[in-house]
Design an enzyme around this catalytic site. Structure first.
Site, PDB file in Angstrom:
ATOM      1  N   GLY A  51       0.871  -1.024   0.029  1.00 55.43           N
ATOM      2  CA  GLY A  51       0.102  -0.017  -0.012  1.00 55.43           C
ATOM      3  C   GLY A  51       0.793   1.283   0.029  1.00 55.43           C
ATOM      4  N   ALA A  52       0.835   2.067   1.070  1.00 56.76           N
ATOM      5  CA  ALA A  52       1.342   3.338   1.215  1.00 56.76           C
ATOM      6  C   ALA A  52       1.064   4.202  -0.287  1.00 56.76           C
ATOM      7  CB  ALA A  52       2.983   3.113   1.253  1.00 56.76           C
ATOM      8  N   HIS A  53      -0.307   4.208  -0.415  1.00 59.70           N
ATOM      9  CA  HIS A  53      -0.915   5.127  -1.325  1.00 59.70           C
ATOM     10  C   HIS A  53      -2.024   5.402  -1.081  1.00 59.70           C
ATOM     11  CE1 HIS A  53      -1.205   1.001  -3.364  1.00 59.70           C
ATOM     12  NE2 HIS A  53      -2.321   1.458  -3.158  1.00 59.70           N
ATOM     13  N   GLY A  54      -2.737   6.318  -1.897  1.00 59.27           N
ATOM     14  CA  GLY A  54      -3.985   6.718  -2.054  1.00 59.27           C
ATOM     15  C   GLY A  54      -4.729   6.454  -3.257  1.00 59.27           C
ATOM     16  N   ARG A  99      -3.806   4.442   2.363  1.00 57.63           N
ATOM     17  CA  ARG A  99      -3.714   3.003   3.058  1.00 57.63           C
ATOM     18  C   ARG A  99      -2.528   2.385   3.113  1.00 57.63           C
ATOM     19  NH1 ARG A  99      -6.818   1.411  -1.309  1.00 57.63           N
ATOM     20  NH2 ARG A  99      -7.522   3.402  -0.888  1.00 57.63           N
TER      21      ARG A  99
END
Ligand code: TYD
Length: 137
Positions: A51-54, A99
């Site tokens: 993740g570590a993105h929107g 997230r």
């Protein structure tokens, strides 16, 4: 717009008998979008995160069909973390949410049901860009 309180745990149907258990996901009250893609994360090494993105528009339902994972959702102002560790509970993730998926137990398979095909243009890869769009000051 962006609001972590839209991210909710969803209890999925579970049919259990002496032969084992079966759960299913289909569009309806439990899943407020058409399914246009399914992907899954597995073989995630201990300590790694995903993740570590929107996403601008994407809606998702995340299910740890095996194992366990922590899903942190962030709307730019508030964060919540959900531990997914049973195969009959999913986390609905609404649009405009950053997230992070962490704390993968060994052997975890994390199923993601998504409202759109893969589209890199829908991603925020940079947290500051996400913040500027999600929670403008
Ligand atoms: P990414 O969404 O960054 O994965 P994660 O959120 O699990 O860390 O995607 C990783 C790579 O996989 C990236 O190169 C895009 C590609 N990808 C697809 O081609 N199709 C997909 O449906 C997904 C989710 C990713």
């Amino acid at each position: 717009m962006a609001d972590v309180s839209n991210c909710k745990l969803v209890r999925l149907p579970r049919l259990s008998d002496g032969r084992g258990s079966l759960s299913f996901v289909q569009p309806g009250p439990l899943l407020p979008f058409e399914i246009r893609r399914v992907y899954y994360l597995y073989e995630v090494p201990k300590g790694q995160f995903r993740g570590a993105h929107g996403h601008r528009k994407l809606e998702q339902l995340v299910v740890a069909v095996a194992g366990a994972v922590d899903v942190e959702v962030d709307d730019g102002q508030q964060r919540r973390t959900f531990r997914l560790d049973v195969p009959d509970v999913g986390l609905y993730v609404s649009p405009m949410i950053w997230r992070n998926l962490t704390g993968f137990q060994p052997g975890t398979v994390c199923l993601v049901i998504a409202s759109e095909p893969y589209d890199e243009a829908d991603y925020f890869r940079n947290y500051d860009d996400f913040l500027a769009a999600a929670a403008p000051r």
